[in-house]
Design a protein around this motif. Structure first.
Motif, PDB file in Angstrom:
ATOM      1  N   ASP A 138      58.822  12.168  54.921  1.00 25.75           N
ATOM      2  CA  ASP A 138      58.824  13.604  55.192  1.00 25.75           C
ATOM      3  C   ASP A 138      60.192  14.192  54.847  1.00 25.75           C
ATOM      4  OD1 ASP A 138      58.697  16.185  56.191  1.00 25.75           O
ATOM      5  OD2 ASP A 138      57.774  15.593  58.096  1.00 25.75           O
ATOM      6  N   ARG A 139      60.234  15.149  53.925  1.00 25.75           N
ATOM      7  CA  ARG A 139      61.514  15.730  53.513  1.00 25.75           C
ATOM      8  C   ARG A 139      62.115  16.645  54.570  1.00 25.75           C
ATOM      9  NH1 ARG A 139      61.820  16.791  47.009  1.00 25.75           N
ATOM     10  NH2 ARG A 139      61.021  14.762  46.367  1.00 25.75           N
ATOM     11  N   ALA A 140      61.334  17.017  55.554  1.00 23.62           N
ATOM     12  CA  ALA A 140      61.879  17.784  56.668  1.00 23.62           C
ATOM     13  C   ALA A 140      62.659  16.898  57.634  1.00 23.62           C
ATOM     14  CB  ALA A 140      60.761  18.499  57.414  1.00 23.62           C
ATOM     15  N   CYS A 141      62.476  15.589  57.521  1.00 20.93           N
ATOM     16  CA  CYS A 141      63.165  14.622  58.375  1.00 20.93           C
ATOM     17  C   CYS A 141      64.337  14.040  57.591  1.00 20.93           C
ATOM     18  CB  CYS A 141      62.213  13.509  58.812  1.00 20.93           C
ATOM     19  SG  CYS A 141      60.818  14.087  59.806  1.00 20.93           S
ATOM     20  N   VAL A 142      65.538  14.302  58.042  1.00 18.98           N
ATOM     21  CA  VAL A 142      66.739  13.913  57.297  1.00 18.98           C
ATOM     22  C   VAL A 142      67.114  12.478  57.635  1.00 18.98           C
ATOM     23  CG1 VAL A 142      69.169  14.445  56.890  1.00 18.98           C
ATOM     24  CG2 VAL A 142      67.512  16.295  57.248  1.00 18.98           C
ATOM     25  N   LYS A 143      67.454  11.727  56.582  1.00 19.59           N
ATOM     26  CA  LYS A 143      67.864  10.343  56.736  1.00 19.59           C
ATOM     27  C   LYS A 143      69.372  10.199  56.516  1.00 19.59           C
ATOM     28  CE  LYS A 143      64.284  10.705  54.902  1.00 19.59           C
ATOM     29  NZ  LYS A 143      63.159  11.689  55.028  1.00 19.59           N
ATOM     30  N   LEU A 189      66.922   8.038  61.199  1.00 16.37           N
ATOM     31  CA  LEU A 189      66.573   9.453  61.251  1.00 16.37           C
ATOM     32  C   LEU A 189      67.725  10.229  61.858  1.00 16.37           C
ATOM     33  CD1 LEU A 189      64.406  11.750  61.073  1.00 16.37           C
ATOM     34  CD2 LEU A 189      63.788  11.114  63.431  1.00 16.37           C
ATOM     35  N   HIS A 190      68.221  11.213  61.136  1.00 18.57           N
ATOM     36  CA  HIS A 190      69.309  12.036  61.656  1.00 18.57           C
ATOM     37  C   HIS A 190      68.778  13.015  62.702  1.00 18.57           C
ATOM     38  CE1 HIS A 190      72.103  15.648  61.250  1.00 18.57           C
ATOM     39  NE2 HIS A 190      72.763  14.731  61.919  1.00 18.57           N
ATOM     40  N   ARG A 211      78.559  21.467  46.613  1.00 17.85           N
ATOM     41  CA  ARG A 211      77.524  21.218  45.599  1.00 17.85           C
ATOM     42  C   ARG A 211      76.349  20.436  46.179  1.00 17.85           C
ATOM     43  NH1 ARG A 211      76.733  16.918  42.021  1.00 17.85           N
ATOM     44  NH2 ARG A 211      78.577  15.930  42.916  1.00 17.85           N
ATOM     45  N   LEU A 212      76.625  19.328  46.856  1.00 15.70           N
ATOM     46  CA  LEU A 212      75.546  18.516  47.412  1.00 15.70           C
ATOM     47  C   LEU A 212      74.839  19.237  48.565  1.00 15.70           C
ATOM     48  CD1 LEU A 212      77.258  15.000  47.402  1.00 15.70           C
ATOM     49  CD2 LEU A 212      75.508  15.847  45.820  1.00 15.70           C
ATOM     50  N   GLU A 213      75.599  19.967  49.333  1.00 18.14           N
ATOM     51  CA  GLU A 213      75.006  20.763  50.419  1.00 18.14           C
ATOM     52  C   GLU A 213      73.968  21.736  49.880  1.00 18.14           C
ATOM     53  OE1 GLU A 213      76.385  24.245  53.601  1.00 18.14           O
ATOM     54  OE2 GLU A 213      77.869  23.250  52.336  1.00 18.14           O
ATOM     55  N   GLN A 214      74.280  22.376  48.780  1.00 19.71           N
ATOM     56  CA  GLN A 214      73.352  23.347  48.205  1.00 19.71           C
ATOM     57  C   GLN A 214      72.121  22.672  47.617  1.00 19.71           C
ATOM     58  OE1 GLN A 214      75.334  26.888  46.178  1.00 19.71           O
ATOM     59  NE2 GLN A 214      77.049  25.460  46.304  1.00 19.71           N
ATOM     60  N   LEU A 215      72.287  21.465  47.070  1.00 15.81           N
ATOM     61  CA  LEU A 215      71.139  20.748  46.508  1.00 15.81           C
ATOM     62  C   LEU A 215      70.185  20.262  47.597  1.00 15.81           C
ATOM     63  CD1 LEU A 215      72.888  18.630  43.724  1.00 15.81           C
ATOM     64  CD2 LEU A 215      71.231  20.465  43.359  1.00 15.81           C
ATOM     65  N   GLU A 216      70.734  19.634  48.637  1.00 20.94           N
ATOM     66  CA  GLU A 216      69.912  19.042  49.697  1.00 20.94           C
ATOM     67  C   GLU A 216      69.595  20.044  50.816  1.00 20.94           C
ATOM     68  OE1 GLU A 216      68.793  15.782  50.315  1.00 20.94           O
ATOM     69  OE2 GLU A 216      70.094  14.382  49.235  1.00 20.94           O
ATOM     70  N   LYS A 217      70.346  21.158  50.863  1.00 22.25           N
ATOM     71  CA  LYS A 217      70.244  22.111  51.970  1.00 22.25           C
ATOM     72  C   LYS A 217      70.575  21.416  53.297  1.00 22.25           C
ATOM     73  CE  LYS A 217      68.969  25.214  49.047  1.00 22.25           C
ATOM     74  NZ  LYS A 217      69.994  26.128  48.487  1.00 22.25           N
ATOM     75  N   LEU A 218      71.702  20.686  53.273  1.00 18.72           N
ATOM     76  CA  LEU A 218      72.178  19.976  54.456  1.00 18.72           C
ATOM     77  C   LEU A 218      73.662  20.290  54.641  1.00 18.72           C
ATOM     78  CD1 LEU A 218      70.478  16.488  53.930  1.00 18.72           C
ATOM     79  CD2 LEU A 218      69.741  18.332  55.458  1.00 18.72           C
ATOM     80  N   GLU A 219      73.963  21.033  55.684  1.00 18.55           N
ATOM     81  CA  GLU A 219      75.332  21.515  55.883  1.00 18.55           C
ATOM     82  C   GLU A 219      76.334  20.395  56.121  1.00 18.55           C
ATOM     83  OE1 GLU A 219      77.562  24.853  58.688  1.00 18.55           O
ATOM     84  OE2 GLU A 219      75.533  24.180  59.163  1.00 18.55           O
ATOM     85  N   GLN A 220      75.894  19.272  56.709  1.00 22.19           N
ATOM     86  CA  GLN A 220      76.827  18.190  57.007  1.00 22.19           C
ATOM     87  C   GLN A 220      77.414  17.558  55.746  1.00 22.19           C
ATOM     88  OE1 GLN A 220      73.595  18.355  57.681  1.00 22.19           O
ATOM     89  NE2 GLN A 220      72.597  16.380  57.889  1.00 22.19           N
ATOM     90  N   LEU A 221      76.741  17.739  54.603  1.00 21.05           N
ATOM     91  CA  LEU A 221      77.283  17.204  53.351  1.00 21.05           C
ATOM     92  C   LEU A 221      78.562  17.925  52.947  1.00 21.05           C
ATOM     93  CD1 LEU A 221      74.005  16.609  51.316  1.00 21.05           C
ATOM     94  CD2 LEU A 221      75.445  14.905  52.445  1.00 21.05           C
TER      95      LEU A 221
END
Length: 258
Positions: A138-143, A189-190, A211-221
């Motif tokens: 599930d892409r809504a579940c961050v690893k 699972l994060h 750059r990676l934050e914008q690709l994955e839409k994950l602020e912690q990156l």
């Protein structure tokens, strides 16, 4: 060492509008999150940070401290405004989720204790082993994958690490067998709870999206790309976030069953 728990709370959400104020159980959803946070012995003060006068009024009505903020693109930015304005004595700041009414206070305490034990770490978060192939895919579940000392190496919406020589579902099934019970899933699972040093939080929220934050839409990156260390602390169980009407109805049923 003074530790603040801050719950960012906005009125509108894409998938479930006004979800923090849903109250089919007799209490608004955000009250459960606040009550769970108040049970964490490591938090000296719990604050709700919101841009909604309606949320602020309701939260003050059940006894919470609520601070108004401006409009922000993320919960971290909302928390940073409150920290900068009202938490000059903070040694640690914990970012809690208003839509996780069943969060475990012991997991919050474990996260704070880990930060205190590792003063070189700027930021920490929680994760729990993945035992379901559905969650893994599930892409809504961050690893998240970690170094041997617990520092995060990377977060992704895709299954990481890649199981090159087999199917993840088969490996998870093997790990569930009684004879393999001592082994743990290689996937984590994060969980969206963070602890920060306040000066790091203020600096992080001044950086542009990476750059990676914008690709994955994950602020912690953004933190990882800036060279920061994020300590990943393992919890026994994941808390259940409320993102959809089905999630909320399931929470209501669980609450009524207790």
């Amino acid at each position: 060492m003074k530790t603040y728990g801050i719950i960012p709370a906005r009125l509108q959400s894409t998938r479930l509008p006004r979800k923090l104020l849903l109250a089919e159980t007799g209490k608004p959803l955000i009250q459960y999150s606040w009550e769970a946070a108040k049970k964490a012995s490591s938090l000296d003060e719990v604050v709700i940070a919101t841009d909604s006068e309606e949320i602020a009024a309701i939260c003050r009505g059940f006894g919470a401290k609520a601070e108004m903020t401006g409009d922000h693109p993320s919960g971290s930015d909302r928390i940073a405004e409150v920290v900068k304005r009202s938490c000059s004595d903070a040694d640690l700041v914990v970012n809690l989720q208003g839509d996780e009414p069943e969060m475990d206070p012991a997991a919050i305490d474990k996260l704070v204790a880990a930060m205190k034990a590792r003063p070189e770490i700027e930021m920490s978060t929680l994760a729990t082993p993945i035992t379901s192939a559905v969650i893994l895919e599930d892409r809504a579940c961050v690893k998240v994958v970690c170094a041997a000392d617990g520092r995060a190496l990377y977060f992704s919406r895709l299954p990481i690490p890649c199981f090159r020589d087999g199917e993840p579902a088969d490996l998870l099934a093997e790990l569930r067998d009684a004879g393999r019970s001592g082994l743990q899933s290689p996937w984590l699972l994060h969980m969206g709870i963070y602890a920060y040093k306040p000066e790091f939080l203020l600096a992080l929220t001044q950086l542009p999206p990476s750059r990676l934050e914008q690709l994955e839409k994950l602020e912690q990156l953004r933190a990882l790309e800036a060279g920061a260390s994020i300590l990943v602390v393992q919890a026994k169980h994941a808390s259940r976030g409320i993102d959809t009407s089905a999630d909320y109805l399931a929470f209501v049923e669980r609450h009524r069953a207790t």
